[in-house]
Design an enzyme around this catalytic site. Sequence first.
Site, short mmCIF file in Angstrom:
data_model
loop_
_atom_site.label_atom_id
_atom_site.label_comp_id
_atom_site.label_asym_id
_atom_site.label_seq_id
_atom_site.Cartn_x
_atom_site.Cartn_y
_atom_site.Cartn_z
N GLU A 1 81.96 42.15 54.48
CA GLU A 1 82.56 43.42 54.91
C GLU A 1 82.86 44.34 53.72
O GLU A 1 83.55 45.33 53.87
CB GLU A 1 83.82 43.18 55.75
CG GLU A 1 84.83 42.23 55.13
CD GLU A 1 85.99 41.90 56.06
OE1 GLU A 1 86.20 42.61 57.05
OE2 GLU A 1 86.70 40.92 55.77
N CYS B 1 80.75 40.81 63.94
CA CYS B 1 81.96 40.75 64.76
C CYS B 1 82.76 42.04 64.66
O CYS B 1 83.84 42.16 65.21
CB CYS B 1 82.83 39.55 64.39
SG CYS B 1 83.42 39.59 62.71
N ARG C 1 89.31 53.77 57.67
CA ARG C 1 89.05 53.52 59.09
C ARG C 1 90.21 53.94 59.98
O ARG C 1 90.08 54.00 61.20
CB ARG C 1 88.71 52.03 59.32
CG ARG C 1 89.81 51.09 58.92
CD ARG C 1 89.34 49.64 58.86
NE ARG C 1 89.50 48.94 60.12
CZ ARG C 1 89.28 47.64 60.28
NH1 ARG C 1 88.85 46.90 59.26
NH2 ARG C 1 89.45 47.07 61.44
N HIS D 1 93.09 48.66 63.56
CA HIS D 1 93.37 47.44 64.34
C HIS D 1 94.09 47.74 65.63
O HIS D 1 93.93 47.04 66.62
CB HIS D 1 94.11 46.42 63.47
CG HIS D 1 93.19 45.81 62.47
ND1 HIS D 1 93.10 46.28 61.19
CD2 HIS D 1 92.24 44.85 62.60
CE1 HIS D 1 92.16 45.60 60.55
NE2 HIS D 1 91.62 44.74 61.38
C1 PEP Z 1 85.60 44.08 60.39
O1 PEP Z 1 86.06 44.50 59.32
O2 PEP Z 1 84.58 44.55 60.93
C2 PEP Z 1 86.27 42.96 61.09
C3 PEP Z 1 85.73 42.38 62.14
O3 PEP Z 1 87.49 42.58 60.63
P1 PEP Z 1 88.83 43.42 60.92
O4 PEP Z 1 88.49 44.49 61.93
O5 PEP Z 1 89.84 42.46 61.42
O6 PEP Z 1 89.15 43.99 59.58
MG MG Z 2 87.61 43.41 58.30
#
Ligand code: PEP
Ligand code: MG
Length: 565
Positions: free
Chosen positions: A442, A513, A476, A201
């Site tokens: 997701e 997204c 991630r 993030h």
């Molecule tokens: C994702 O997981 O791709 C997403 C858009 O949500 P976040 O990045 O806030 O986990």
């Molecule tokens: Mg996510």
Amino acid sequence: IKQIKVDASSQSEYNIIFKGIPSSPGISFGKAVIIKPEAIISPNLKIDSSLIEDEVKKFLSAREILITEFNDVINSVDINNKSVIAVLETNVFLVSDPLLEEAIISKIREGYSADSAIISEIDSQNQFLRSAKDHILREKSIELDQIKERLIAALRNQYMNYSLDSGSILVTQSLTPTDLIKLHESGLSGLITEVGGISSHTSILARSYEIPEVIGLTEATSYIPDGINIIIDGYSGTININPSEDEIEKYYELKSREQEHKKTLGALVKLPSETTDHHKIKIMANVDFPQDIAHAILVGAEGIGLVRTEHLILSKQQVPDEEEQFIWYNELAQRAYPNYVTIRAFDLGSDKYAEGITKHEANPALGFRGVRFLLQRKDIYAGQIKAILRASKNKNIKFMIPMITRLSEILATKALIEECKKELDALDIPYDNNMPVGIMIETPSAAIMSDILGRYVDFFSIGTNDLTQYTLAADRTNEMVAEIYDSFHPSVLRFIKIIADGASLNKIPVSICGEMAGHSAATLLLIGFGVNELSVSPSALLELKSRIRSTTISEARQLSKSILD
Ligand code: PEP
Ligand code: MG
């Protein structure tokens, strides 16, 4: 990664290039500001005896800050919420414990820094609690750990200078999304971290703020001297330390080309987002704050595909009350009107840690995050839903649920939405009775079940950041598995196709997204799979539109079919 030890004493004589992982594009020139991790976490940091009384004062003031903070939260909690109040009161009790205070102060008087003293005293008390048979004692140990971190954080706020000189390039071990939000406000111009992942993030925020970032530069905080001139190239992941005149000139040239390119993209703002054979793809923006919407609209966003509302909590480290949230969501809806704004419920947990609200977990990405947290904290969830419903009266809000793995989570949320509507009805407060409710897809479980889940919701939005993480079992945020974490892995691509088919079967729209939506190599594939909407950071929107406008839909379908084959 090339690493050379730098001799800080001969700063003027060398020009060294490091290579890390490019994580947020752009070029910046500036001065390095180093934050050394040891300064924050070493339990054995000795200080000069002249500083002892200052350290005692710092500790006492951090303790005061924390007690006031806890008491403020207690006062803001609904008095009927006895269990929450009880937890908060225990926290006040723990942090005000006079024996702990005495132990920490005497450790400081032995010549240790305040943070070292806090860490070593709390850890030594905790040693016994951690291995206790009694679960109540073990829980107390977790709480003590949290107190320790919050005390350190309170101390850090005094140490950490959020008001950097503009043009500063921060070099740090890692940075939380909250820190980045605060540093962005003070004009941070580049970021180098030792650890992290391109879909963390913090990296997503860096891209949306257009702050060039390079990650995975192991031990950067010990190699790069504080205050030295630095060029960060977020396209290639190159860090240029003490650049020569020639290097500076080369990068100025690159930067002016970057600006030229942006200008040519500007011509696309008013043109439709469609393929050359007029197949429309809706392009939207991901925004974090209402004031970002103006920029999104300026670059031609046809709506807001994702608002990560948890930033509202992360920037304040507390849950705002319903009224404050209403003002915020209402502003989002008004600024986006007549376009839709997709407001996602708080997705706390995992790498979005909020002091005192979420807990430390051994495996946070597989733990108590997103809808799992919300359904346990229905007080927080209902407050958010009511605030969103109240802001929906002009019928341009979509509500989105994060981290779905089970149908029951959708059903429980829908039931809660109905309860919230009844409460608003009783008060005669207007809202959109047909506010669309959709889910983030997701997780592999939601992806594989998407044909069924689609019966219960109004739209899907694919979170490729987490879908990649969970499909490939690759964190991630961890640079050591950055190569495994690959959104183009065939398994992830198959999932996207399955989800697009699940949406089409149920005749509901599907958007993406996650960061993949803005990836230059992904556009044709994604629209070829049947994804109708893409939501990206405003800074990536025009580039995306230019790619959509340079293909035909049949070409895209052909490509995605052959890739799947
Ligand atoms: C994702 O997981 O791709 C997403 C858009 O949500 P976040 O990045 O806030 O986990
Ligand atoms: Mg996510």
